[in-house]
Structure formats: C-alpha cells, structure tokens
Design an enzyme around this catalytic site. Sequence first.
Site, mmCIF file in Angstrom:
data_model
loop_
_atom_site.group_PDB
_atom_site.id
_atom_site.type_symbol
_atom_site.label_atom_id
_atom_site.label_comp_id
_atom_site.label_asym_id
_atom_site.label_seq_id
_atom_site.Cartn_x
_atom_site.Cartn_y
_atom_site.Cartn_z
ATOM 1 N N ASN A 1 0.869 -1.178 0.000
ATOM 2 C CA ASN A 1 0.000 0.000 0.000
ATOM 3 C C ASN A 1 0.910 1.233 0.000
ATOM 4 O OD1 ASN A 1 -1.770 2.048 0.560
ATOM 5 N ND2 ASN A 1 -2.712 1.059 2.340
ATOM 6 N N ARG B 1 -2.386 -1.958 -3.698
ATOM 7 C CA ARG B 1 -3.492 -1.003 -3.623
ATOM 8 C C ARG B 1 -3.239 0.069 -4.674
ATOM 9 N NH1 ARG B 1 -4.962 3.141 1.272
ATOM 10 N NH2 ARG B 1 -6.861 3.929 0.323
ATOM 11 N N HIS C 1 -11.908 4.812 -1.027
ATOM 12 C CA HIS C 1 -12.005 3.931 0.157
ATOM 13 C C HIS C 1 -12.822 2.676 -0.163
ATOM 14 C CE1 HIS C 1 -11.674 7.721 2.916
ATOM 15 N NE2 HIS C 1 -10.472 7.160 2.811
ATOM 16 N N ARG D 1 -9.423 18.130 4.852
ATOM 17 C CA ARG D 1 -10.103 18.414 3.570
ATOM 18 C C ARG D 1 -11.495 18.991 3.820
ATOM 19 N NH1 ARG D 1 -9.285 12.534 1.239
ATOM 20 N NH2 ARG D 1 -7.314 12.262 2.329
ATOM 21 N N GLU E 1 -8.176 -3.080 5.153
ATOM 22 C CA GLU E 1 -8.003 -3.020 3.696
ATOM 23 C C GLU E 1 -6.974 -4.039 3.233
ATOM 24 O OE1 GLU E 1 -8.545 1.468 2.437
ATOM 25 O OE2 GLU E 1 -7.762 1.327 4.455
#
Length: 393
Positions: free
Chosen positions: A8, A89, A178, A238, A379
């Site tokens: 990842n 990923r 996601h 964000r 994940e």
Amino acid sequence: MKNILVVNAGSSSIKFQIIQMPQEKVLTNASIEKIGEIDSIFKMKTPELNIKNIFPVKSHEDALNYFLQQLIENKVLNDLSEINVCGHRIAHGGEYFRDSVIIDSDVSDKIEKLCQLAPLHNKVNLSCYQILNVLLKDIIHVAVFDTSFHQDISKEIYTYAIPYKYYEKYNIRKYGFHGTSHKYVSLITSEILGAKNSEKIIVCHLGNGASISAIKNGVCINTSMGLSPLGGIIMGTRSGNLDPSIIEFIMNNDDKSIEDVLSILNKESGLLGISSKSNDMRELLNSTDKQSVLAINMYCRKVSDYIGAYFMHLGGLDAIVFTAGVGENSAYIREKIISNIKEATNTIIDNDLNENGSKDRIISSKESNVKVLVISTNEEVMIAKDSYRLSLI
Ligand code: AMP
C-alpha cells in the site's frame, strides 16, 4: 496455502503485510515512512519482533529493496520465492476496472493513463509494481483499486451537472474512494447480521480521510467522495463539498493562485480549518474552546445529513456501520451522529455497548429500528482476499 505480499504505497510512505491465505494469518506488518527524508522510519512487527529503525531512505525503490531484505534477515521468510502473489493497492481504476485484476501490460498501460485523474498516487502505485515485478520473479501481481467497488453507481448519481462534454472528453464524474474498506466492512456486516438483515446498509468510514457509502445487497449505489478524495463530508484537513464559487472568491480577495486554493482545501480545511487547532479528532474532543466544538458539531451534522439522504436512496435501512480511526474509536462521535437521526429513524444506541468492547460489535439497543455496528476496517486483508481469489483462476 499462499503467501500474499500486500503493498500500500503513498507519496512518501509504503505499508506492507505478508498474509498467509486463505487462513488470513498475518506474518508481518511493516511500513516505511518519510521516504526521501534523512529520518525515514522503518517499522516491522511479527509475533516475535518489534523493530523500529530511523535512517535515510532515498526512494520508493530503496524502500522496497530494504523491506525485502528485512523479510529474510528477520526470518519472516526463508527465501523471497516464498512470496506467491503480490497485491497492490491502486488509487484510481477509472471506468476501466469494476473489480480487482491481475496486472499485465494492458492493465499497467491503463493505470498509467489514469495518472491524469490521480497524478500523485497512481504514479507511485505503478512504479512500486514495476520495481517489484523485477525483484520478485514469475509471480502474479494483482491491482486492487480504491474506486472499483463504486463502479456500479448509476449515471444519474455519478454525473456532475456541468457541460456533458467534460465527461465525454475527460471522464469527469464521481468515482468514490475507500472502496476496499467499504467492501470489507459490508462483507463483515453481512457475516454478523446475516444477508437478510443487511440488505440496506450505510458504511461511515471516518478516518483522517472520510467517506460514506450506501450499499444495497452488497452493491454500492452511492458514495460521498467524487472525482477526487476532496469531495463529500468534512475530513481532517479536507473541506469536502463546497459551493465552487468560494474558490474564485478566495483567489480574488486573498491573492491566491488556483494551486494555493486547492492546497488550502486539501491541507488546511476540514476539522483543522474550522478549529485552527488540529485535524486530530482526539485533540478536538479534549478541548472546550468554541471553534473545536463547532468543528465537531459540523462534522457530525454533515455525516448525519448523508445518512438521511442515503436512507431515502436505499428505501429503508437495516444497519449503519462505523469504521476507521474516528468511527472505530470515538463512542462520543458515534452517539452524536446517531442522536441527529434518532427522532426521524428511531435509531437508538446502547450506551454500554457503544462505550465498552473493542471487537467488531452491534452497539444499538434491542428497541432500535436500525442496527448500529462498529467494525474495524482491514483493507490489507481485503487486498489479500482479492489477490488470493484471482491467483486461483
Ligand atoms: P485513520 O485515517 O483511519 O487512521 O484515522 C486517523 C484518525 O482517527 C486520527 O486523525 C484521529 O483523528 C482519529 N482517532 C484515532 N483514535 C481516536 C479516538 N480514540 N477518538 C477520536 N478519534 C480518534
């Protein structure tokens, strides 16, 4: 049994796991952070070891070489040939990829083309694949995309109300991110509640980055992030969705370039921007100043607004699931979000179940119309599952 190397990679860090499948046994969990700086941090954990080394790692290539060398030195594996499959990923799969896929030259060309939509991430993801494809000979590499779980979203949801030529010319549309987390959490929800009691669920992935998805019978029908991970709900730094005219207003009145404003919206907004204190929810929860309280209230209101909209879109609701850093760890935030929708939906939290217990669990009371759950996202296991599945074909 196969050993899957899960990679990842971000712009300045790489996380690794070796997971033995199908038993989902983690042999090691490692990471290299601050790549390109003089104090890069290498960490490696196994059931027996817990290593932390600080030294300069110049590039992603050096980081990958160092990790593979440490695997052997610390006897996680006897030989690199014990790695059977490598799962990567990949940030953006665009409209090309509805599922994970074995990487060949066509796939790698498409990932490269998609650098236009995710310049920082896809480039780094692709270069890690290219380096490992040379270092680990003759194994299958699998691409697992952050976007592919959202590819079933309908056109009326993913199209922006701008001239349609921009979709046709540049593929500007909602993609969502996601996806690996939303998919994993929805699968575990279905295991816990049974398929019949989890037909309509809303997953709230509330981490530093945050997104919400509506999932019907295992298929994602709506999600909060958009063309990029800047869209949707309020996040650590964000902004989430905004009136686009704010961009021009700040440029004109604060003498900023478009790059400056985008940097403000990505790195200086969200919880950090409102509180002027921190992007870390823990710090805001420990603070009583009015800006921190405002940031928390806005955050929870935005999440509950999405839950309301997705409730309508799903045509009912079996379960709301909280995951990621904030979602898994803050009973206060979970309670506050649910209290915003309690009257309309008769969703009721059991305070004891909400506050106590560390494992995946139901936290709603017996009287609640909608089940509420906390599930730890994973994940890496999802990437390993997809990599293993594709390696068997
Ligand atoms: P993630 O991106 O999923 O790793 O989530 C990271 C974020 O989770 C951090 O920035 C914190 O804001 C938040 N977090 C972690 N632990 C807690 C906690 N106990 N309470 C509230 N927020 C937390």
